[in-house]
Write a protein that holds these residues in place. Structure first.
Motif, PDB file in Angstrom:
ATOM      1  N   ARG A 251       7.608   4.277 -14.257  1.00  0.00           N
ATOM      2  CA  ARG A 251       8.230   4.584 -12.959  1.00  0.00           C
ATOM      3  C   ARG A 251       7.662   3.700 -11.857  1.00  0.00           C
ATOM      4  NH1 ARG A 251      12.186   4.536 -11.007  1.00  0.00           N
ATOM      5  NH2 ARG A 251      12.576   5.598  -9.079  1.00  0.00           N
ATOM      6  N   ILE A 252       6.342   3.506 -11.842  1.00  0.00           N
ATOM      7  CA  ILE A 252       5.732   2.619 -10.850  1.00  0.00           C
ATOM      8  C   ILE A 252       6.202   1.188 -11.073  1.00  0.00           C
ATOM      9  CG2 ILE A 252       3.553   1.624 -10.055  1.00  0.00           C
ATOM     10  CD1 ILE A 252       2.275   4.357 -10.542  1.00  0.00           C
ATOM     11  N   TYR A 253       6.290   0.779 -12.329  1.00  0.00           N
ATOM     12  CA  TYR A 253       6.758  -0.571 -12.650  1.00  0.00           C
ATOM     13  C   TYR A 253       8.183  -0.793 -12.144  1.00  0.00           C
ATOM     14  CZ  TYR A 253       8.117  -4.654 -15.358  1.00  0.00           C
ATOM     15  OH  TYR A 253       8.574  -5.882 -15.728  1.00  0.00           O
ATOM     16  N   SER A 254       9.025   0.220 -12.267  1.00  0.00           N
ATOM     17  CA  SER A 254      10.420   0.049 -11.862  1.00  0.00           C
ATOM     18  C   SER A 254      10.613   0.109 -10.346  1.00  0.00           C
ATOM     19  CB  SER A 254      11.304   1.097 -12.542  1.00  0.00           C
ATOM     20  OG  SER A 254      10.961   2.389 -12.103  1.00  0.00           O
ATOM     21  N   ILE A 255       9.666   0.683  -9.614  1.00  0.00           N
ATOM     22  CA  ILE A 255       9.803   0.793  -8.161  1.00  0.00           C
ATOM     23  C   ILE A 255       9.267  -0.448  -7.444  1.00  0.00           C
ATOM     24  CG2 ILE A 255       8.937   2.017  -6.128  1.00  0.00           C
ATOM     25  CD1 ILE A 255       9.112   4.580  -7.675  1.00  0.00           C
ATOM     26  N   LEU A 256       8.100  -0.931  -7.862  1.00  0.00           N
ATOM     27  CA  LEU A 256       7.447  -2.020  -7.132  1.00  0.00           C
ATOM     28  C   LEU A 256       8.093  -3.367  -7.442  1.00  0.00           C
ATOM     29  CD1 LEU A 256       3.688  -1.081  -7.411  1.00  0.00           C
ATOM     30  CD2 LEU A 256       5.202  -0.816  -5.451  1.00  0.00           C
TER      31      LEU A 256
ATOM     32  N   SER B 255       2.637  -7.196  -8.274  1.00  0.00           N
ATOM     33  CA  SER B 255       1.888  -5.938  -8.235  1.00  0.00           C
ATOM     34  C   SER B 255       2.464  -4.903  -9.193  1.00  0.00           C
ATOM     35  CB  SER B 255       1.851  -5.375  -6.817  1.00  0.00           C
ATOM     36  OG  SER B 255       3.150  -5.128  -6.351  1.00  0.00           O
ATOM     37  N   ARG B 256       3.707  -5.062  -9.593  1.00  0.00           N
ATOM     38  CA  ARG B 256       4.288  -4.111 -10.548  1.00  0.00           C
ATOM     39  C   ARG B 256       3.584  -4.166 -11.904  1.00  0.00           C
ATOM     40  NH1 ARG B 256      10.252  -6.397 -11.570  1.00  0.00           N
ATOM     41  NH2 ARG B 256      10.530  -4.218 -12.044  1.00  0.00           N
ATOM     42  N   TYR B 257       3.033  -5.318 -12.254  1.00  0.00           N
ATOM     43  CA  TYR B 257       2.362  -5.459 -13.540  1.00  0.00           C
ATOM     44  C   TYR B 257       1.008  -4.746 -13.563  1.00  0.00           C
ATOM     45  CZ  TYR B 257       6.023  -8.830 -14.317  1.00  0.00           C
ATOM     46  OH  TYR B 257       7.241  -9.402 -14.446  1.00  0.00           O
ATOM     47  N   LEU B 258       0.472  -4.448 -12.393  1.00  0.00           N
ATOM     48  CA  LEU B 258      -0.785  -3.694 -12.331  1.00  0.00           C
ATOM     49  C   LEU B 258      -0.610  -2.266 -12.844  1.00  0.00           C
ATOM     50  CD1 LEU B 258      -2.309  -4.791  -8.922  1.00  0.00           C
ATOM     51  CD2 LEU B 258      -3.112  -5.366 -11.212  1.00  0.00           C
TER      52      LEU B 258
ATOM     53  N   TYR C  85      -0.997   2.445  -2.189  1.00  0.00           N
ATOM     54  CA  TYR C  85      -0.792   1.755  -0.915  1.00  0.00           C
ATOM     55  C   TYR C  85       0.499   0.942  -0.947  1.00  0.00           C
ATOM     56  CZ  TYR C  85      -1.354  -1.316   3.049  1.00  0.00           C
ATOM     57  OH  TYR C  85      -1.132  -1.992   4.212  1.00  0.00           O
ATOM     58  N   LYS C  86       0.768   0.294  -2.062  1.00  0.00           N
ATOM     59  CA  LYS C  86       2.014  -0.481  -2.183  1.00  0.00           C
ATOM     60  C   LYS C  86       3.236   0.429  -2.153  1.00  0.00           C
ATOM     61  CE  LYS C  86       2.186  -4.507  -2.991  1.00  0.00           C
ATOM     62  NZ  LYS C  86       2.435  -5.590  -2.090  1.00  0.00           N
ATOM     63  N   LEU C  87       3.092   1.644  -2.655  1.00  0.00           N
ATOM     64  CA  LEU C  87       4.214   2.583  -2.664  1.00  0.00           C
ATOM     65  C   LEU C  87       4.455   3.197  -1.293  1.00  0.00           C
ATOM     66  CD1 LEU C  87       3.547   4.448  -6.017  1.00  0.00           C
ATOM     67  CD2 LEU C  87       5.498   2.989  -5.522  1.00  0.00           C
TER      68      LEU C  87
ATOM     69  N   PHE D 103       3.350  12.088  -5.792  1.00  0.00           N
ATOM     70  CA  PHE D 103       3.752  12.235  -4.400  1.00  0.00           C
ATOM     71  C   PHE D 103       4.059  10.872  -3.779  1.00  0.00           C
ATOM     72  CE2 PHE D 103       2.603  12.182   0.095  1.00  0.00           C
ATOM     73  CZ  PHE D 103       3.550  13.070   0.584  1.00  0.00           C
ATOM     74  N   CYS D 104       3.251   9.868  -4.104  1.00  0.00           N
ATOM     75  CA  CYS D 104       3.507   8.513  -3.586  1.00  0.00           C
ATOM     76  C   CYS D 104       4.837   7.972  -4.100  1.00  0.00           C
ATOM     77  CB  CYS D 104       2.371   7.574  -3.979  1.00  0.00           C
ATOM     78  SG  CYS D 104       0.793   7.966  -3.199  1.00  0.00           S
TER      79      CYS D 104
END
Length: 155
Positions: free
Chosen positions: A54-59, A63-66, A85-87, A145-146
Motif C-alpha cells: 500500500r505504501i509502495y502504491s501511494i508514494l 522513496s516508494r522503494y524504501l 513524513y512522505k505520506l 493512519f498516515c
C-alpha cells in the motif's frame, strides 16, 4: 475515500487482535498455543506485506522503494518515520510514529518472551505479552493512519 486495500489492512489488524485475544484466553486456560502462535505470525506477515504494497502504491519516486525495508526488524524503525513524513508532510506525525516504533523495538529487545508460547509458559510472560501486542497495534495503526490521511487528502 479509503481504498479497498486499506480496508483490508484494517481488517487484518482487527483479525490479528482477535487472534491475540484468543491466545490470551489459551494462556489463561493453560492450553497448547504453538499452532495458534504460528497462525498469528502468518497473519502478521500478511499484514506487513499489504502495508508495504500500500505504501509502495501511494508514494512516488525512489522513496516508494524504501517501503520494502519495512520487512527488516531494526531498519524499519528508521524507515517508518521517513515514510510517514512522505505520506503526511507532518514532522509531528513522523516523530510520533518514530517514538512508537522505537518503543516497540526497545521493548521487544528487552523482553524475554520466547517466539512461541507453549503449555503453561504463557502466564509467566502475560504482562510483557500484552504490552508487546499493544505496542505492535499502535505501530501498525500509526502508519495506517498516515496512509488514510494521504488517501483522504488525495481525494
Amino acid at each position: 475515500m479509503v481504498y479497498f486495500l486499506t480496508k483490508v489492512l484494517f481488517g487484518l489488524i482487527t483479525l490479528d487482535q482477535i487472534l491475540f485475544i484468543y491466545q490470551l484466553w489459551g494462556i489463561l486456560s493453560n492450553s497448547l498455543l504453538s499452532p495458534l502462535t504460528i497462525v498469528n505470525y502468518v497473519f502478521g506477515l500478511i499484514t506487513i506485506g499489504i502495508l508495504i504494497f500500500r505504501i509502495y502504491s501511494i508514494l512516488n519516486g525512489y522513496s516508494r522503494y524504501l517501503s520494502f525495508l519495512l520487512i527488516l526488524p531494526v531498519v524499519n524503525v528508521f524507515v517508518v518515520p521517513f515514510l510517514s513524513y512522505k505520506l503526511t508532510s507532518s514532522k509531528i506525525l513522523a516523530s510520533i510514529t518514530f517514538a512508537i516504533w522505537f518503543a516497540n523495538l526497545f521493548f521487544t529487545l528487552l523482553s524475554n518472551i520466547p517466539p512461541v508460547i507453549y503449555f503453561d509458559e504463557g502466564s509467566y510472560f502475560l504482562s510483557q505479552f500484552i504490552i508487546l501486542d499493544l505496542l505492535s497495534l499502535a505501530s501498525l495503526l500509526s502508519v495506517t493512519f498516515c496512509i488514510v490521511y494521504r488517501e483522504k487528502r488525495r481525494n
